[in-house]
Design a protein around this motif. Structure first.
Motif, PDB file in Angstrom:
ATOM      1  N   ILE A 166      24.032   9.922 -15.551  1.00  0.00           N
ATOM      2  CA  ILE A 166      23.102   9.694 -16.661  1.00  0.00           C
ATOM      3  C   ILE A 166      21.946  10.699 -16.661  1.00  0.00           C
ATOM      4  CG2 ILE A 166      23.674   7.270 -16.981  1.00  0.00           C
ATOM      5  CD1 ILE A 166      21.286   6.540 -15.262  1.00  0.00           C
ATOM      6  N   ILE A 167      21.640  11.290 -15.501  1.00  0.00           N
ATOM      7  CA  ILE A 167      20.650  12.373 -15.424  1.00  0.00           C
ATOM      8  C   ILE A 167      21.194  13.438 -14.487  1.00  0.00           C
ATOM      9  CG2 ILE A 167      18.309  13.052 -14.760  1.00  0.00           C
ATOM     10  CD1 ILE A 167      17.367  10.256 -15.420  1.00  0.00           C
ATOM     11  N   THR A 168      21.182  14.677 -14.955  1.00  0.00           N
ATOM     12  CA  THR A 168      21.646  15.811 -14.153  1.00  0.00           C
ATOM     13  C   THR A 168      20.517  16.837 -14.038  1.00  0.00           C
ATOM     14  OG1 THR A 168      22.463  17.138 -16.007  1.00  0.00           O
ATOM     15  CG2 THR A 168      23.959  15.451 -15.123  1.00  0.00           C
ATOM     16  N   PRO A 169      20.635  17.802 -13.138  1.00  0.00           N
ATOM     17  CA  PRO A 169      19.596  18.841 -13.041  1.00  0.00           C
ATOM     18  C   PRO A 169      19.364  19.577 -14.360  1.00  0.00           C
ATOM     19  CG  PRO A 169      21.004  18.904 -11.118  1.00  0.00           C
ATOM     20  CD  PRO A 169      21.626  17.929 -12.060  1.00  0.00           C
ATOM     21  N   GLU A 170      20.412  19.717 -15.165  1.00  0.00           N
ATOM     22  CA  GLU A 170      20.282  20.416 -16.446  1.00  0.00           C
ATOM     23  C   GLU A 170      19.382  19.663 -17.424  1.00  0.00           C
ATOM     24  OE1 GLU A 170      23.406  21.902 -14.141  1.00  0.00           O
ATOM     25  OE2 GLU A 170      23.231  19.847 -14.907  1.00  0.00           O
ATOM     26  N   GLU A 183      10.792  -1.845 -13.104  1.00  0.00           N
ATOM     27  CA  GLU A 183      10.714  -2.300 -14.490  1.00  0.00           C
ATOM     28  C   GLU A 183       9.240  -2.483 -14.826  1.00  0.00           C
ATOM     29  OE1 GLU A 183      14.363  -4.925 -15.783  1.00  0.00           O
ATOM     30  OE2 GLU A 183      13.697  -5.592 -13.793  1.00  0.00           O
ATOM     31  N   TYR A 184       8.812  -1.833 -15.926  1.00  0.00           N
ATOM     32  CA  TYR A 184       7.400  -1.874 -16.293  1.00  0.00           C
ATOM     33  C   TYR A 184       7.265  -1.721 -17.800  1.00  0.00           C
ATOM     34  CZ  TYR A 184       2.499  -0.490 -16.712  1.00  0.00           C
ATOM     35  OH  TYR A 184       1.188  -0.423 -17.079  1.00  0.00           O
ATOM     36  N   ASN A 185       6.489  -2.615 -18.413  1.00  0.00           N
ATOM     37  CA  ASN A 185       6.218  -2.552 -19.858  1.00  0.00           C
ATOM     38  C   ASN A 185       7.494  -2.466 -20.693  1.00  0.00           C
ATOM     39  OD1 ASN A 185       3.500  -2.921 -19.937  1.00  0.00           O
ATOM     40  ND2 ASN A 185       2.974  -0.804 -20.457  1.00  0.00           N
ATOM     41  N   GLY A 186       8.498  -3.234 -20.325  1.00  0.00           N
ATOM     42  CA  GLY A 186       9.729  -3.282 -21.092  1.00  0.00           C
ATOM     43  C   GLY A 186      10.646  -2.086 -20.899  1.00  0.00           C
ATOM     44  N   GLU A 187      10.345  -1.249 -19.912  1.00  0.00           N
ATOM     45  CA  GLU A 187      11.166  -0.076 -19.657  1.00  0.00           C
ATOM     46  C   GLU A 187      11.714  -0.090 -18.230  1.00  0.00           C
ATOM     47  OE1 GLU A 187       9.614   3.610 -22.325  1.00  0.00           O
ATOM     48  OE2 GLU A 187       8.381   3.135 -20.562  1.00  0.00           O
ATOM     49  N   THR A 188      12.847   0.567 -18.062  1.00  0.00           N
ATOM     50  CA  THR A 188      13.348   0.879 -16.728  1.00  0.00           C
ATOM     51  C   THR A 188      12.814   2.255 -16.354  1.00  0.00           C
ATOM     52  OG1 THR A 188      15.386  -0.401 -17.039  1.00  0.00           O
ATOM     53  CG2 THR A 188      15.405   1.299 -15.332  1.00  0.00           C
ATOM     54  N   LEU A 189      12.168   2.328 -15.200  1.00  0.00           N
ATOM     55  CA  LEU A 189      11.616   3.585 -14.716  1.00  0.00           C
ATOM     56  C   LEU A 189      12.423   4.056 -13.509  1.00  0.00           C
ATOM     57  CD1 LEU A 189       7.762   2.893 -14.760  1.00  0.00           C
ATOM     58  CD2 LEU A 189       9.257   3.591 -16.650  1.00  0.00           C
ATOM     59  N   LEU A 190      12.853   5.297 -13.542  1.00  0.00           N
ATOM     60  CA  LEU A 190      13.491   5.929 -12.394  1.00  0.00           C
ATOM     61  C   LEU A 190      12.498   6.935 -11.813  1.00  0.00           C
ATOM     62  CD1 LEU A 190      17.119   6.651 -13.689  1.00  0.00           C
ATOM     63  CD2 LEU A 190      16.202   4.569 -12.633  1.00  0.00           C
ATOM     64  N   LEU A 191      12.059   6.681 -10.603  1.00  0.00           N
ATOM     65  CA  LEU A 191      11.167   7.612  -9.914  1.00  0.00           C
ATOM     66  C   LEU A 191      12.056   8.593  -9.155  1.00  0.00           C
ATOM     67  CD1 LEU A 191       9.344   5.090 -10.547  1.00  0.00           C
ATOM     68  CD2 LEU A 191       7.926   5.866  -8.656  1.00  0.00           C
ATOM     69  N   MET A 192      12.444   9.647  -9.862  1.00  0.00           N
ATOM     70  CA  MET A 192      13.459  10.568  -9.369  1.00  0.00           C
ATOM     71  C   MET A 192      12.901  11.530  -8.333  1.00  0.00           C
ATOM     72  SD  MET A 192      15.207  11.879 -12.903  1.00  0.00           S
ATOM     73  CE  MET A 192      13.723  12.840 -13.293  1.00  0.00           C
ATOM     74  N   ARG A 228      12.196   7.480 -18.100  1.00  0.00           N
ATOM     75  CA  ARG A 228      11.908   6.185 -18.728  1.00  0.00           C
ATOM     76  C   ARG A 228      12.986   5.833 -19.750  1.00  0.00           C
ATOM     77  NH1 ARG A 228       6.160   5.490 -17.861  1.00  0.00           N
ATOM     78  NH2 ARG A 228       5.301   7.407 -16.930  1.00  0.00           N
ATOM     79  N   SER A 229      13.323   4.531 -19.805  1.00  0.00           N
ATOM     80  CA  SER A 229      14.362   4.085 -20.728  1.00  0.00           C
ATOM     81  C   SER A 229      14.108   2.653 -21.180  1.00  0.00           C
ATOM     82  CB  SER A 229      15.734   4.174 -20.059  1.00  0.00           C
ATOM     83  OG  SER A 229      16.743   3.627 -20.880  1.00  0.00           O
ATOM     84  N   GLU A 285      19.960   5.665 -21.456  1.00  0.00           N
ATOM     85  CA  GLU A 285      19.442   6.931 -21.966  1.00  0.00           C
ATOM     86  C   GLU A 285      17.963   7.053 -21.593  1.00  0.00           C
ATOM     87  OE1 GLU A 285      20.177   7.215 -26.100  1.00  0.00           O
ATOM     88  OE2 GLU A 285      22.358   7.214 -25.894  1.00  0.00           O
ATOM     89  N   PHE A 286      17.618   8.134 -20.872  1.00  0.00           N
ATOM     90  CA  PHE A 286      16.282   8.283 -20.312  1.00  0.00           C
ATOM     91  C   PHE A 286      15.570   9.505 -20.878  1.00  0.00           C
ATOM     92  CE2 PHE A 286      18.316   5.517 -17.297  1.00  0.00           C
ATOM     93  CZ  PHE A 286      17.289   4.751 -16.756  1.00  0.00           C
ATOM     94  N   SER A 287      14.279   9.359 -21.088  1.00  0.00           N
ATOM     95  CA  SER A 287      13.409  10.513 -21.361  1.00  0.00           C
ATOM     96  C   SER A 287      12.661  10.821 -20.067  1.00  0.00           C
ATOM     97  CB  SER A 287      12.423  10.213 -22.490  1.00  0.00           C
ATOM     98  OG  SER A 287      11.582   9.131 -22.147  1.00  0.00           O
ATOM     99  N   ILE A 288      12.373  12.103 -19.845  1.00  0.00           N
ATOM    100  CA  ILE A 288      11.831  12.527 -18.561  1.00  0.00           C
ATOM    101  C   ILE A 288      10.425  13.085 -18.749  1.00  0.00           C
ATOM    102  CG2 ILE A 288      12.159  14.115 -16.616  1.00  0.00           C
ATOM    103  CD1 ILE A 288      15.194  14.016 -17.322  1.00  0.00           C
ATOM    104  N   ASP A 289       9.489  12.599 -17.958  1.00  0.00           N
ATOM    105  CA  ASP A 289       8.117  13.084 -18.032  1.00  0.00           C
ATOM    106  C   ASP A 289       8.065  14.578 -17.728  1.00  0.00           C
ATOM    107  OD1 ASP A 289       7.462  10.463 -18.474  1.00  0.00           O
ATOM    108  OD2 ASP A 289       6.223  10.224 -16.673  1.00  0.00           O
ATOM    109  N   ASP A 290       7.147  15.268 -18.378  1.00  0.00           N
ATOM    110  CA  ASP A 290       6.986  16.702 -18.130  1.00  0.00           C
ATOM    111  C   ASP A 290       6.306  16.988 -16.796  1.00  0.00           C
ATOM    112  OD1 ASP A 290       8.170  17.418 -20.548  1.00  0.00           O
ATOM    113  OD2 ASP A 290       6.262  17.332 -21.625  1.00  0.00           O
ATOM    114  N   GLU A 291       5.396  16.087 -16.398  1.00  0.00           N
ATOM    115  CA  GLU A 291       4.609  16.305 -15.185  1.00  0.00           C
ATOM    116  C   GLU A 291       5.120  15.417 -14.045  1.00  0.00           C
ATOM    117  OE1 GLU A 291       1.823  18.383 -14.807  1.00  0.00           O
ATOM    118  OE2 GLU A 291       2.306  19.195 -16.795  1.00  0.00           O
TER     119      GLU A 291
END
Length: 355
Positions: free
Chosen positions: A11-15, A36-45, A113-114, A119-125
């Motif tokens: 679901i998440i790759t280096p690319e 799980e926080y604020n209705g989202e699944t967080l992956l601390l990658m 975050r998802s 399907e996850f969006s990834i923080d820039d920082e």
């Protein structure tokens, strides 16, 4: 037992991850702590980046200054007889092959975050970036445990001083409070229990013994999550079995009526990583009630078998929908993140059959 891997895996790759450092490439986004926080699944990658190399005869090693975030690049020739380059992850001195001298990549923690868990969006920082002298080689393999309204995030801090375990706490995943080093070098694979047991906090950890002993799981207790003592050996490697080389805790223990279910990783002498389970007594988690004879999950899919480091499934976190449904997010081949659904009751049945 049934492992329902996501059809979208990995679901998440280096690319999928934009490099944070100019002139670097992302070689791994894996081994994520889960919350799980604020209705989202967080992956601390754990995101691993390395300097782009144009000359195959050169190995570049990044070292970060935690105060300025400036990176120094050290160059090594693969013809240098003083060093060993057999493992692409590390550079070792020939006279100290049991340890490491440098890492070939720099790791830090970034949040994905998802809303739906696939399907996850990834923080820039980065969320956690090396911030002290114990992290000049990077931050690795976070685990997240929610206790009351606070999230406890422990992770491996790596530097020339050794491999230690640090702890931070957060309530909002925007800022954090540093709680310091909770397990001195060399240690890793620390997982906290999600509640006090008889008035004490408990944690699983994995000391790395250099003289006598093996890469085994230990358990410790604490009055405050900072000061850990009464260390006891919990489970050891088993020669000739799938977990003969090393074992380490993976997911936050799951409380059930049968006991604490602990999912752990184990590796063979060939460094093939699989997942097994322990069942611990509810009132006395130093007591092992059952343990997997065979792994409940092995590298089977191509994305689990082939990558930066082959033949690896490595769970670090999960979400729980109900009493029986566990969604585990796990690192594959030290490269990417995959997901699967597991029945807790099937794990318990698997454990009972292993008695």
């Amino acid at each position: 037992m049934t492992i329902k891997r996501f059809k979208e895996n990995p679901i998440i790759t280096p690319e999928d991850v934009k490099p944070y450092h100019e002139g670097f490439e992302v070689i791994g986004a894996f081994n994520a702590g889960v919350a799980e926080y604020n209705g989202e699944t967080l992956l601390l990658m754990r995101v691993a980046e390395r300097p782009i190399v144009d000359d195959p005869s050169i190995v570049k090693v990044p070292v970060v200054d935690p105060e300025t975030r400036e990176i120094t690049i050290k160059n090594f020739s693969i013809e240098d007889d003083e060093y060993n380059f057999d493992d692409p992850r590390v550079v070792r001195r020939q006279d100290k092959l049991e340890g490491l001298s440098y890492l070939t990549s720099l790791s830090y923690v970034r949040i994905a975050r998802s809303k739906g868990g696939i399907e996850f969006s990834i923080d820039d920082e980065p969320f956690l970036y090396p911030y002290n002298d114990y992290q000049t080689f990077g931050i690795e393999d976070p685990r997240v445990t929610k206790i009351d309204d606070t999230y406890y995030i422990d992770f491996t801090s790596v530097s020339e001083k050794g491999v230690a375990v640090s702890l931070v706490t957060t309530k909002d995943f925007e800022s954090f409070t540093d709680q310091g080093i909770i397990f001195a070098p060399e240690n890793k694979d620390v997982v906290l229990f999600p509640e006090k047991i008889n008035g004490l906090y408990y944690a699983l950890h994995r000391p790395v013994l250099k003289s006598i002993g093996n890469y085994d799981i230990w358990i410790a207790e604490s009055p405050d999550t900072k000061h850990w003592g009464n260390h006891q050996h919990l489970a050891g490697v088993r020669e000739g079995n799938w977990d003969e080389e090393r074992i380490g805790a993976g997911l936050t223990p799951v409380k059930t009526s049968e006991g604490w279910v602990v999912l752990y990783h184990g590796a063979s002498h060939q460094s093939r990583y699989c997942m097994g389970a322990l069942l611990l007594d509810l009132e006395d988690p130093t007591r092992v009630l059952a343990r997997s004879e065979a792994p409940f999950m092995e590298p089977e899919e191509d994305y689990e078998k082939n990558g930066f480091f082959n033949e690896v499934v490595f769970g670090c976190g999960a979400t729980q929908k109900d009493d029986d449904s566990l969604t585990m997010y796990y690192g594959v081949a030290d490269t990417s993140i995959a997901g699967c659904d597991i029945s807790i009751q099937e794990i318990i049945t698997h454990l009972k059959e292993s008695k």
